[in-house]
Design an enzyme around this catalytic site. Structure first.
Site, PDB file in Angstrom:
ATOM      1  N   GLY A  15       0.810  -1.214   0.000  1.00 27.16           N
ATOM      2  CA  GLY A  15       0.000   0.000   0.000  1.00 27.16           C
ATOM      3  C   GLY A  15       0.839   1.258   0.000  1.00 27.16           C
ATOM      4  N   GLY A  18       3.972   0.274   2.344  1.00 27.50           N
ATOM      5  CA  GLY A  18       4.789  -0.852   1.861  1.00 27.50           C
ATOM      6  C   GLY A  18       5.461  -0.551   0.535  1.00 27.50           C
ATOM      7  N   GLU A 174       6.651   3.813  10.609  1.00 27.27           N
ATOM      8  CA  GLU A 174       6.944   4.687   9.476  1.00 27.27           C
ATOM      9  C   GLU A 174       6.389   6.087   9.744  1.00 27.27           C
ATOM     10  OE1 GLU A 174       8.915   4.198   6.732  1.00 27.27           O
ATOM     11  OE2 GLU A 174       8.514   6.326   6.882  1.00 27.27           O
ATOM     12  N   LYS A 229       5.004   6.177  17.909  1.00 28.20           N
ATOM     13  CA  LYS A 229       4.339   6.425  16.619  1.00 28.20           C
ATOM     14  C   LYS A 229       2.938   7.007  16.835  1.00 28.20           C
ATOM     15  CE  LYS A 229       2.964   6.547  12.510  1.00 28.20           C
ATOM     16  NZ  LYS A 229       3.415   7.504  11.528  1.00 28.20           N
ATOM     17  N   ALA A 232       3.326  10.578  18.198  1.00 31.16           N
ATOM     18  CA  ALA A 232       3.776  11.550  17.188  1.00 31.16           C
ATOM     19  C   ALA A 232       2.570  12.017  16.373  1.00 31.16           C
ATOM     20  CB  ALA A 232       4.835  10.918  16.276  1.00 31.16           C
ATOM     21  N   GLY A 280      -9.813  20.810   8.507  1.00 32.44           N
ATOM     22  CA  GLY A 280      -9.621  19.658   9.401  1.00 32.44           C
ATOM     23  C   GLY A 280      -8.696  18.649   8.773  1.00 32.44           C
ATOM     24  N   CYS A 285      -4.773   8.123   8.823  1.00 32.97           N
ATOM     25  CA  CYS A 285      -4.119   7.781  10.088  1.00 32.97           C
ATOM     26  C   CYS A 285      -4.425   8.653  11.291  1.00 32.97           C
ATOM     27  CB  CYS A 285      -2.614   7.713   9.862  1.00 32.97           C
ATOM     28  SG  CYS A 285      -2.206   6.360   8.749  1.00 32.97           S
TER      29      CYS A 285
HETATM   30  P1  NAD Z   1      -2.921   0.376   2.616  1.00 38.81           P
HETATM   31  O1  NAD Z   1      -4.327   0.012   2.859  1.00 38.81           O
HETATM   32  O2  NAD Z   1      -2.580   1.361   1.548  1.00 38.81           O
HETATM   33  O3  NAD Z   1      -2.058  -0.933   2.337  1.00 38.81           O
HETATM   34  C1  NAD Z   1      -2.141  -2.094   3.102  1.00 38.81           C
HETATM   35  C2  NAD Z   1      -2.063  -3.274   2.150  1.00 38.81           C
HETATM   36  O4  NAD Z   1      -1.932  -4.486   2.915  1.00 38.81           O
HETATM   37  C3  NAD Z   1      -3.302  -3.467   1.275  1.00 38.81           C
HETATM   38  O5  NAD Z   1      -2.938  -3.386  -0.088  1.00 38.81           O
HETATM   39  C4  NAD Z   1      -3.825  -4.855   1.655  1.00 38.81           C
HETATM   40  O6  NAD Z   1      -4.352  -5.568   0.543  1.00 38.81           O
HETATM   41  C5  NAD Z   1      -2.575  -5.526   2.176  1.00 38.81           C
HETATM   42  N1  NAD Z   1      -2.814  -6.680   3.049  1.00 38.81           N
HETATM   43  C6  NAD Z   1      -3.628  -6.767   4.121  1.00 38.81           C
HETATM   44  N2  NAD Z   1      -3.538  -7.993   4.693  1.00 38.81           N
HETATM   45  C7  NAD Z   1      -2.649  -8.702   3.948  1.00 38.81           C
HETATM   46  C8  NAD Z   1      -2.125 -10.027   4.031  1.00 38.81           C
HETATM   47  N3  NAD Z   1      -2.488 -10.853   5.006  1.00 38.81           N
HETATM   48  N4  NAD Z   1      -1.235 -10.427   3.094  1.00 38.81           N
HETATM   49  C9  NAD Z   1      -0.850  -9.587   2.102  1.00 38.81           C
HETATM   50  N5  NAD Z   1      -1.303  -8.317   1.979  1.00 38.81           N
HETATM   51  C10 NAD Z   1      -2.187  -7.877   2.892  1.00 38.81           C
HETATM   52  O7  NAD Z   1      -2.362   0.924   4.027  1.00 38.81           O
HETATM   53  P2  NAD Z   1      -1.164   1.965   4.247  1.00 38.81           P
HETATM   54  O8  NAD Z   1      -1.666   3.359   4.097  1.00 38.81           O
HETATM   55  O9  NAD Z   1       0.019   1.504   3.490  1.00 38.81           O
HETATM   56  O10 NAD Z   1      -0.912   1.773   5.815  1.00 38.81           O
HETATM   57  C11 NAD Z   1      -0.320   0.596   6.309  1.00 38.81           C
HETATM   58  C12 NAD Z   1       0.071   0.835   7.754  1.00 38.81           C
HETATM   59  O11 NAD Z   1       1.044   1.887   7.826  1.00 38.81           O
HETATM   60  C13 NAD Z   1      -1.074   1.291   8.671  1.00 38.81           C
HETATM   61  O12 NAD Z   1      -0.879   0.731   9.936  1.00 38.81           O
HETATM   62  C14 NAD Z   1      -0.901   2.789   8.731  1.00 38.81           C
HETATM   63  O13 NAD Z   1      -1.408   3.326   9.949  1.00 38.81           O
HETATM   64  C15 NAD Z   1       0.592   2.937   8.690  1.00 38.81           C
HETATM   65  N6  NAD Z   1       1.092   4.219   8.145  1.00 38.81           N
HETATM   66  C16 NAD Z   1       0.505   4.757   7.034  1.00 38.81           C
HETATM   67  C17 NAD Z   1       1.019   5.928   6.504  1.00 38.81           C
HETATM   68  C18 NAD Z   1       0.401   6.554   5.290  1.00 38.81           C
HETATM   69  O14 NAD Z   1       0.819   7.659   4.937  1.00 38.81           O
HETATM   70  N7  NAD Z   1      -0.556   5.944   4.617  1.00 38.81           N
HETATM   71  C19 NAD Z   1       2.149   6.519   7.068  1.00 38.81           C
HETATM   72  C20 NAD Z   1       2.731   5.927   8.187  1.00 38.81           C
HETATM   73  C21 NAD Z   1       2.193   4.770   8.709  1.00 38.81           C
HETATM   74  C1  UGA Z   2       0.729  12.069   8.699  1.00 38.65           C
HETATM   75  C2  UGA Z   2       2.048  12.440   9.399  1.00 38.65           C
HETATM   76  O1  UGA Z   2       2.463  13.738   8.964  1.00 38.65           O
HETATM   77  C3  UGA Z   2       3.145  11.429   9.095  1.00 38.65           C
HETATM   78  O2  UGA Z   2       4.309  11.724   9.840  1.00 38.65           O
HETATM   79  C4  UGA Z   2       2.634  10.029   9.464  1.00 38.65           C
HETATM   80  O3  UGA Z   2       3.604   9.059   9.127  1.00 38.65           O
HETATM   81  C5  UGA Z   2       1.350   9.743   8.717  1.00 38.65           C
HETATM   82  O4  UGA Z   2       0.370  10.752   9.047  1.00 38.65           O
HETATM   83  C6  UGA Z   2       0.722   8.431   9.098  1.00 38.65           C
HETATM   84  O5  UGA Z   2       1.021   7.869  10.124  1.00 38.65           O
HETATM   85  O6  UGA Z   2      -0.120   8.049   8.294  1.00 38.65           O
HETATM   86  P1  UGA Z   2      -0.219  12.371   6.243  1.00 38.65           P
HETATM   87  O7  UGA Z   2      -1.521  12.046   6.883  1.00 38.65           O
HETATM   88  O8  UGA Z   2       0.174  11.651   5.021  1.00 38.65           O
HETATM   89  O9  UGA Z   2       0.968  12.168   7.292  1.00 38.65           O
HETATM   90  O10 UGA Z   2      -0.182  13.917   5.856  1.00 38.65           O
HETATM   91  P2  UGA Z   2      -0.012  15.268   6.705  1.00 38.65           P
HETATM   92  O11 UGA Z   2       0.848  16.169   5.952  1.00 38.65           O
HETATM   93  O12 UGA Z   2       0.354  15.000   8.102  1.00 38.65           O
HETATM   94  O13 UGA Z   2      -1.475  15.858   6.650  1.00 38.65           O
HETATM   95  C7  UGA Z   2      -2.552  15.260   7.362  1.00 38.65           C
HETATM   96  C8  UGA Z   2      -3.769  16.162   7.286  1.00 38.65           C
HETATM   97  O14 UGA Z   2      -3.557  17.337   8.049  1.00 38.65           O
HETATM   98  C9  UGA Z   2      -4.092  16.642   5.866  1.00 38.65           C
HETATM   99  O15 UGA Z   2      -5.484  16.636   5.697  1.00 38.65           O
HETATM  100  C10 UGA Z   2      -3.542  18.054   5.826  1.00 38.65           C
HETATM  101  O16 UGA Z   2      -4.193  18.885   4.902  1.00 38.65           O
HETATM  102  C11 UGA Z   2      -3.787  18.493   7.262  1.00 38.65           C
HETATM  103  N1  UGA Z   2      -2.869  19.561   7.698  1.00 38.65           N
HETATM  104  C12 UGA Z   2      -1.538  19.328   7.796  1.00 38.65           C
HETATM  105  C13 UGA Z   2      -3.383  20.807   8.043  1.00 38.65           C
HETATM  106  O17 UGA Z   2      -4.609  21.028   7.977  1.00 38.65           O
HETATM  107  N2  UGA Z   2      -2.517  21.770   8.469  1.00 38.65           N
HETATM  108  C14 UGA Z   2      -1.180  21.564   8.572  1.00 38.65           C
HETATM  109  O18 UGA Z   2      -0.452  22.506   8.981  1.00 38.65           O
HETATM  110  C15 UGA Z   2      -0.678  20.311   8.232  1.00 38.65           C
END
Ligand code: NAD
Ligand code: UGA
Length: 467
Positions: A15, A18, A174, A229, A232, A280, A285
């Site tokens: 995703g 990953g 991450e 995490k 943060a 908002g 996440c």
């Molecule tokens: P995502 O939904 O984009 O990707 C997750 C993927 O895992 C999906 O494609 C799903 O099909 C796959 N999956 C689920 N179960 C599986 C299995 N058993 N075997 C193989 N594949 C499987 O999610 P994401 O946004 O990448 O987030 C993943 C994690 O990272 C979450 O815990 C999220 O909180 C964290 N995270 C996300 C972000 C972000 O910016 N999206 C940033 C930091 C941390």
């Molecule tokens: C956020 C964190 O910034 C990452 O460090 C973290 O890894 C990630 O969540 C996660 O765990 O998924 P992300 O959600 O991708 O990243 O994007 P941000 O830039 O944090 O923005 C989040 C939301 O807040 C957006 O809707 C953005 O528009 C809003 N935002 C951000 C504001 O309204 N004001 C700001 O000053 C900053």
């Protein structure tokens, strides 16, 4: 310990985390084979697409990294079992959304994908495997993963071979933000690695040391890493709710939120990041991680602490309700027989991700008031927008346009909900001509040129400024 002994990494979950995070490991560690696996065939096909504009994740610079590494030391496939077998290190990057049913519903993280990944690892891994939590998880999830791994058969039988299995668990959350993922991964503020055994911690450190300075690599115990995490994200979201709460006070007092934000951000102790007011926070996440923190506090009996953090999410919803009401009030208190253009559907600029986008909640509020909506987003495709409203009573009141100009044609108001740079450079004179009068622009991100829009003839509402 150097990474010569690491030959093969498997990442479960292709995703938003990953895919990019493993692409960057592959880029910086050409001697390591990185296999990213997923159960979603369509997603894997998209990762393998020859047309790099079709990758399932849009991130500036990601296409170049994939182009360079894919087929050399970076592979995407659905062969989960085979790639688990080959791996020395397995990253778990699966989704961990909020539970929708059962115990902890609406707050706790749903760990079913984590559990199924752990069960697959328990079954198919060989010898010693380091299992890395890359997903964001409730503190002490490593305990659950360990229980599952250790309840697997001690001895596995592959053909004629009989091997002893063992595991160590590492937390390596991450911190990338969408829209800047490649830069965040290449130049992280820090890499956090939590664990119990020095040797496993060193092996994960050795991967990152290929491109990250040692002083940016923090090692902690497992629980500090898992909890950091969540904390943060809670602190980041807290800043957004804080500034948004003050945006309302600015509108009533003649202060300007941009000026207030600048003035307070210059204090080094406060800092100038994450003080942009808006509709908002969205994204997959912030909300789920804070709700998870609230659940954990409740679970451990810290009810006042839980209430404190829950308020951050409540202010976020309040801001979205507030903006919706302002639009309605300014359009003479009713949206019946009115058409509105919604510019921006992703939860922030430079991503195609729409999860928890403020546009969704605000659009639904406006639809409830009887309006028709024309959408435009530069990176979110039509189906993705339509899907959000499928099956509900408002389905027929939605249109998705190819350009901002088309979306605005015949509407009473343009509501800018995502801060795409191109919205600042639109031909607003031309747009004004094709709208019904009085023509409104609602700038929920406080970034458009209000003076110019007013000169063109628009009535303008800007978040955090009195009109
Ligand atoms: P995502 O939904 O984009 O990707 C997750 C993927 O895992 C999906 O494609 C799903 O099909 C796959 N999956 C689920 N179960 C599986 C299995 N058993 N075997 C193989 N594949 C499987 O999610 P994401 O946004 O990448 O987030 C993943 C994690 O990272 C979450 O815990 C999220 O909180 C964290 N995270 C996300 C972000 C972000 O910016 N999206 C940033 C930091 C941390
Ligand atoms: C956020 C964190 O910034 C990452 O460090 C973290 O890894 C990630 O969540 C996660 O765990 O998924 P992300 O959600 O991708 O990243 O994007 P941000 O830039 O944090 O923005 C989040 C939301 O807040 C957006 O809707 C953005 O528009 C809003 N935002 C951000 C504001 O309204 N004001 C700001 O000053 C900053």
């Amino acid at each position: 310990m150097n990474n010569k002994s690491i030959k093969n990494i498997c990442c479960i979950g292709a995703g938003y985390v990953g895919g990019p995070s493993m692409a960057v490991i592959a880029l910086n560690c050409p001697d390591i084979i990185v296999n990213v696996v997923d159960i979603n065939l369509q997603k894997i096909d998209a990762w393998n697409s020859d047309d790099l504009s079709r990758l399932p994740v849009f991130e500036p610079g990601l296409d170049k990294v994939v182009e360079k590494c894919r087929g050399k030391n970076l592979f995407f496939s659905t062969e989960v079992e085979r790639n688990i077998r080959k791996a020395d290190i397995i990253f778990i990057s699966v989704n961990t959304p909020t539970k929708e049913i059962g115990l902890g519903k609406g707050y706790a993280s749903d760990l079913k994908w984590i559990e199924s990944s752990a069960r697959q690892i328990a079954k198919f891994s060989r010898n010693h495997t380091i299992v890395v939590e890359k997903s964001t998880l409730p503190v002490r999830t490593a305990e659950t993963i360990r229980d599952i791994l250790e309840s697997s058969e001690e001895i596995s039988d592959f053909g004629t071979e009989r091997e002893q299995k063992s595991f160590s668990i590492i937390s390596n959350p991450e911190f990338l933000a969408e829209g800047s993922a490649i830069n965040d991964l290449q130049n992280p503020d820090r890499v956090l690695i939590g664990g119990e055994e020095e040797e496993s911690i060193d092996r994960i450190c050795s991967i990152y040391k290929n491109w990250v300075d040692s002083d940016k690599i923090i090692t902690t115990n497992l629980w500090s890493s898992e909890l950091s995490k969540l904390v943060a994200n809670a602190f980041l979201a807290q800043r957004i709710s804080s500034i948004n709460s003050i945006s309302a006070l600015c509108e009533l007092t003649g202060a300007n939120i941009k000026e207030v934000s600048l003035a307070i951000g210059k204090d080094k102790r406060i800092g100038d990041q994450f003080l942009k007011p808006g509709p908002g926070f969205g994204g997959s996440c912030f909300k789920k991680d804070i709700l998870n923190l609230v659940y954990l506090c409740q679970y451990y009996g810290l009810h006042d602490v839980a209430d404190y953090w829950e308020q951050i999410v409540k202010i976020n919803s309040w801001q979205q309700e507030r903006i919706s009401s302002i639009v309605i009030k300014n359009l003479f208190g009713t949206l019946s027989n009115k058409k509105l253009a919604i510019l921006g559907f992703s939860f922030k600029a430079n991503t195609n991700d729409t999860r928890e986008s403020p546009s969704i909640a605000i659009s639904k509020n406006l639809l409830k008031e009887g309006s028709e909506l024309n959408f435009y987003d530069p990176k979110v495709n039509k189906n993705q927008i339509l899907k959000e409203f499928q099956g509900n009573e408002y389905e027929k009141k939605i249109k998705v346009s190819e350009t901002a100009f088309d979306a605005a044609k015949g509407t009473d108001a343009v509501i800018v909900l995502t801060e795409w740079e191109q919205f600042n450079n639109l031909d607003w004179e031309l747009i004004f001509q094709v709208m019904r009068k009085p023509a409104w622009v609602f700038d929920s991100r406080n970034y458009l040129d209000k003076n110019h829009l007013s000169k063109v003839g628009f009535k303008v509402w800007t978040l955090g400024q009195s009109s």
